[in-house]
Design an enzyme around this catalytic site. Structure first.
Site, PDB file in Angstrom:
ATOM      1  N   VAL A  22      12.053  -1.128  -3.060  1.00 36.54           N
ATOM      2  CA  VAL A  22      12.424  -2.104  -2.035  1.00 36.54           C
ATOM      3  C   VAL A  22      13.386  -3.139  -2.619  1.00 36.54           C
ATOM      4  CG1 VAL A  22      11.529  -4.027  -0.623  1.00 36.54           C
ATOM      5  CG2 VAL A  22      10.344  -1.812  -0.610  1.00 36.54           C
ATOM      6  N   VAL A  23      12.986  -3.701  -3.760  1.00 34.28           N
ATOM      7  CA  VAL A  23      13.789  -4.782  -4.359  1.00 34.28           C
ATOM      8  C   VAL A  23      15.191  -4.271  -4.725  1.00 34.28           C
ATOM      9  CG1 VAL A  23      13.972  -6.307  -6.383  1.00 34.28           C
ATOM     10  CG2 VAL A  23      11.776  -6.054  -5.198  1.00 34.28           C
ATOM     11  N   ASP A 127      -6.482   6.628   0.727  1.00 33.38           N
ATOM     12  CA  ASP A 127      -7.291   7.373   1.715  1.00 33.38           C
ATOM     13  C   ASP A 127      -6.488   8.431   2.487  1.00 33.38           C
ATOM     14  OD1 ASP A 127      -9.334   5.659   0.995  1.00 33.38           O
ATOM     15  OD2 ASP A 127      -8.952   4.266   2.643  1.00 33.38           O
ATOM     16  N   ALA A 186     -15.640  22.969  -5.555  1.00 34.38           N
ATOM     17  CA  ALA A 186     -16.974  22.476  -5.183  1.00 34.38           C
ATOM     18  C   ALA A 186     -17.750  23.525  -4.390  1.00 34.38           C
ATOM     19  CB  ALA A 186     -16.841  21.195  -4.366  1.00 34.38           C
TER      20      ALA A 186
HETATM   21  O1  F6P Z   1      -8.784   1.878   1.467  1.00 35.79           O
HETATM   22  C1  F6P Z   1      -8.950   2.116   0.117  1.00 35.79           C
HETATM   23  C2  F6P Z   1     -10.394   2.000  -0.275  1.00 35.79           C
HETATM   24  O2  F6P Z   1     -10.504   2.203  -1.666  1.00 35.79           O
HETATM   25  C3  F6P Z   1     -11.369   2.917   0.477  1.00 35.79           C
HETATM   26  O3  F6P Z   1     -11.354   4.228  -0.002  1.00 35.79           O
HETATM   27  C4  F6P Z   1     -12.671   2.218   0.295  1.00 35.79           C
HETATM   28  O4  F6P Z   1     -13.597   2.535   1.311  1.00 35.79           O
HETATM   29  C5  F6P Z   1     -12.264   0.774   0.358  1.00 35.79           C
HETATM   30  O5  F6P Z   1     -10.888   0.715   0.007  1.00 35.79           O
HETATM   31  C6  F6P Z   1     -13.027  -0.154  -0.515  1.00 35.79           C
HETATM   32  O6  F6P Z   1     -12.710  -1.443  -0.147  1.00 35.79           O
HETATM   33  P1  F6P Z   1     -12.676  -2.708  -1.100  1.00 35.79           P
HETATM   34  O7  F6P Z   1     -11.451  -2.623  -1.912  1.00 35.79           O
HETATM   35  O8  F6P Z   1     -12.593  -3.863  -0.176  1.00 35.79           O
HETATM   36  O9  F6P Z   1     -13.897  -2.669  -1.906  1.00 35.79           O
END
Ligand code: F6P
Length: 319
Positions: A22-23, A127, A186
């Site tokens: 970006v920068v 995620d 798994a």
């Molecule tokens: O959104 C990323 C994440 O690591 C998720 O996988 C997890 O549920 C959440 O953040 C954890 O949240 P925090 O950083 O607020 O503990």
């Protein structure tokens, strides 16, 4: 033109590479750049730092975010959003690039639609649950980190002939669990998108035992419950030695993979290019291997679908 950049919500490996893109892209197009520390919280509090070409030197390989981040609950309040908008004016920021996931998107839409702030978002969350993009920055690294841990746990599982329930992140979605479950071979993958049948899991464990399997790895998405609880249930039902392990925050940090660095670089550069052309209100991500920009209007109420054929294949292979 003066462009502001911030990272918000959960940090993701590759965020720094995105800040760098970006920068430097902004400077290339003749704009100046201001970094906003601690996401929307910093925007409300006016935590601005001037940035130049050197401020993003040596960060492409670093996890976390040099701009820091926060989960700004307060930002849902209109009066708080107004403080942020006032700060943008006060610091003469004409356009904003936000780097983050779903929570960040909500804030971005509020600023863009509610207050007319010209901004674009770069898709970044471990995620991988943002709609309209096949992949988000940080997912690949998080998956590979979790995978390394699962591989290590497999070693002890085999040595002891134990069952392991391994919990991975993903908030209320199963993208990380599915990917890492397949890659780690798994025996069972549990994700929130599919109703969990305990009896089916027990049958699988028993069948595996019968054919002489020496270990059993169950990957559990955090949105489907706690590893400890499931391990206890399995122990009680089967009498087999079962342990629980959560990958935890380790999967959110560390050096970004090449894939994440490249994505971050491309997304960051594109978000700025759009801004320079006067195009705002877009999420920058990737579709079918190409950079994809989607207007915020098309994202509202959209939920990213998970590919359940992957789960079927994993089930077939884990006989
Ligand atoms: O959104 C990323 C994440 O690591 C998720 O996988 C997890 O549920 C959440 O953040 C954890 O949240 P925090 O950083 O607020 O503990």
């Amino acid at each position: 033109m003066r462009i502001g950049v911030l990272t918000s919500g959960g940090d993701a490996p590759g965020m720094n590479a995105a800040i760098r893109a970006v920068v430097r892209t902004a400077i290339y197009y003749g704009a100046s750049v201001v970094g906003i520390r601690k996401g929307y919280e910093g925007l409300m509090e006016g935590l601005m730092v001037p940035m130049d070409v050197s401020s993003v030197g040596g960060i492409i390989n670093r996890g976390g975010t040099i701009l820091e981040t926060a989960r700004a609950e307060d930002f849902k309040r209109k009066e708080k959003q107004k403080e942020a908008v006032d700060n943008l004016k006060k610091h003469h920021i004409d356009a904003l690039i936000v780097i983050g996931g779903n929570g960040t998107l909500k804030g971005a839409i509020a600023l863009y639609k509610g207050w007319g702030v010209p901004l674009n978002q770069v898709a970044s969350t471990i995620d991988n649950d943002l709609p309209a993009t096949d992949i988000t920055i940080g997912f690949d690294t998080a998956v590979n980190t979790a995978l390394e841990i699962i591989d290590r746990i497999r070693d002890t599982a085999v040595s002891f002939e134990r069952i392991f329930v391994i919990e991975v992140m993903g908030r209320d979605r199963g993208f990380i669990a599915l990917e890492v479950g397949i890659a780690g071979g798994a025996e069972y993958i549990i994700i929130p998108e599919v109703p969990f049948e305990f009896s089916k899991l027990v049958r699988k464990i028993e069948k595996g035992k019968l054919r002489g399997k020496r270990s059993c790895i169950i990957v559990l998405a955090e949105g489907s419950g706690k590893a400890e609880d499931l391990a206890r249930r399995i122990r009680e039902e089967t009498g087999l030695e079962t342990r629980a392990s959560a990958v935890g925050y380790a999967q959110r940090g560390g050096c970004p993979t090449a894939r994440d660095r490249v994505l971050a670089t491309l997304f960051g550069a594109e978000a700025v290019r759009l801004a320079v052309e006067g195009k705002f209100g877009y999420l920058v991500g990737m579709r079918e291997g190409r950079i994809n920009t989607v207007p915020f209007e098309e994202l509202e109420g959209e939920e990213k679908k998970i590919d359940l054929t992957k789960l079927e294949i994993a089930e077939i292979l884990s006989i």
